[in-house]
Write a protein that holds these residues in place. Sequence first.
Motif, PDB file in Angstrom:
ATOM      1  N   ARG A 125       0.814  -1.231   0.000  1.00  0.00           N
ATOM      2  CA  ARG A 125       0.000   0.000   0.000  1.00  0.00           C
ATOM      3  C   ARG A 125       0.846   1.280   0.000  1.00  0.00           C
ATOM      4  N   GLU A 163      -1.655   6.297   6.950  1.00  0.00           N
ATOM      5  CA  GLU A 163      -1.692   7.727   6.605  1.00  0.00           C
ATOM      6  C   GLU A 163      -0.580   8.506   7.290  1.00  0.00           C
ATOM      7  N   ARG A 164      -0.090   7.982   8.402  1.00  0.00           N
ATOM      8  CA  ARG A 164       0.950   8.710   9.155  1.00  0.00           C
ATOM      9  C   ARG A 164       2.356   8.261   8.774  1.00  0.00           C
ATOM     10  N   PHE A 213       1.537   4.235  -1.891  1.00  0.00           N
ATOM     11  CA  PHE A 213       0.961   4.958  -3.043  1.00  0.00           C
ATOM     12  C   PHE A 213       1.939   6.045  -3.456  1.00  0.00           C
ATOM     13  N   GLU A 214       2.451   5.903  -4.688  1.00  0.00           N
ATOM     14  CA  GLU A 214       3.554   6.767  -5.125  1.00  0.00           C
ATOM     15  C   GLU A 214       3.167   8.238  -5.143  1.00  0.00           C
ATOM     16  N   GLY A 215       1.870   8.527  -5.368  1.00  0.00           N
ATOM     17  CA  GLY A 215       1.427   9.924  -5.375  1.00  0.00           C
ATOM     18  C   GLY A 215       1.722  10.604  -4.040  1.00  0.00           C
ATOM     19  N   ARG A 216       1.692   9.813  -2.982  1.00  0.00           N
ATOM     20  CA  ARG A 216       1.925  10.389  -1.661  1.00  0.00           C
ATOM     21  C   ARG A 216       3.428  10.550  -1.370  1.00  0.00           C
ATOM     22  N   TYR A 217       4.239   9.796  -2.125  1.00  0.00           N
ATOM     23  CA  TYR A 217       5.701   9.867  -1.925  1.00  0.00           C
ATOM     24  C   TYR A 217       6.371  10.135  -3.275  1.00  0.00           C
TER      25      TYR A 217
END
Length: 311
Positions: free
Chosen positions: A263, A300-301, A265-269
């Motif tokens: 899980r 999320e954290r 997600f590359e958009g978040r990193y």
Amino acid sequence: MESFHALIAGGRLSAREFRLEFNRVIETISAELQRDPVSRHLGDPWLWPELTEIYRHLTDLLERRRAVPKCFRTEVYTEKTLYSKDKLLFGQIDAFFINPEGIELVDYKSGSMMDGDLPKEDYANQLYFYAYLIYENYGIYPRSLTLIGKNSDSLCLDGSMERSKEIANDMRMVLSKYNDQINSALPIEHFSSPSSNNCIFCDAKPVCSAFWGALSEIELPSWSHAVIGVQAIPMIRSRLGGVTVELEVEESSLRTSRVRITRVFEGRYPDLQDRVGQRLLLTNIRQVLPSNPSLAEVTERSLILTMESGF
Ligand code: SF4
């Protein structure tokens, strides 16, 4: 009329004061109607058939306000930060209520409030400290100290000014000790005190060598694991868009030599690259199955950082 309503809401009018104020309001309305040519057709308010009904309604209201005067005079404070007079100590208090009888102090807890037959010591100390802050700010020690739990269970503690002062003084001594140490030549690592309680929510974990050094001794909850490791194989992309990263573990609170983390997600990193052999640091990842420390997922954290060199 508004000021009349305010007097009624205060519940403090005597019967005579009420009558005088009522007559004064009707006189004022009558004069205003006579002055205004547009409203003159409304006639003389003293002759309105509804007047008796209005009078009764207002006296009823006044009676009800008188019957429950306390709730109209209670001041409610939530999440309020209070400082001690010397500004050295402070706390954010869940709630307190000021009414003519005194101050009621409340602290809300999401977990169990008991430790065996007694209230948890940390919870009790926190409440006594808040009582101290209230005393410092309002000059009154709270008349009730209550812990309220998840299911609205409540636990009342006996007030103790002595205990409240003792806790505040202990805190001042610890603070003074740390201030003295900071002014000395001791290295900064000397001040770290890694433990499950201290570190769970600390955002300094990625740069705290004391935390990583103590990982084998401290227990972290399943949703707050941390790992430093080397990417072992190319990342695997799922059909839903998430990525799985597999690491050879160097340091981790997960007791395993290899961990697969899902899980991501590359958009978040956006800075995360897919590079076998790179060192990655992850915090706040969740162990998916209690029985399998080799499988974790990003929350999320979670933080993911690329490391160029070790601690
Ligand atoms: S991570 Fe480091 S700085 Fe943060 S609480 Fe733990 S030991 Fe202290």
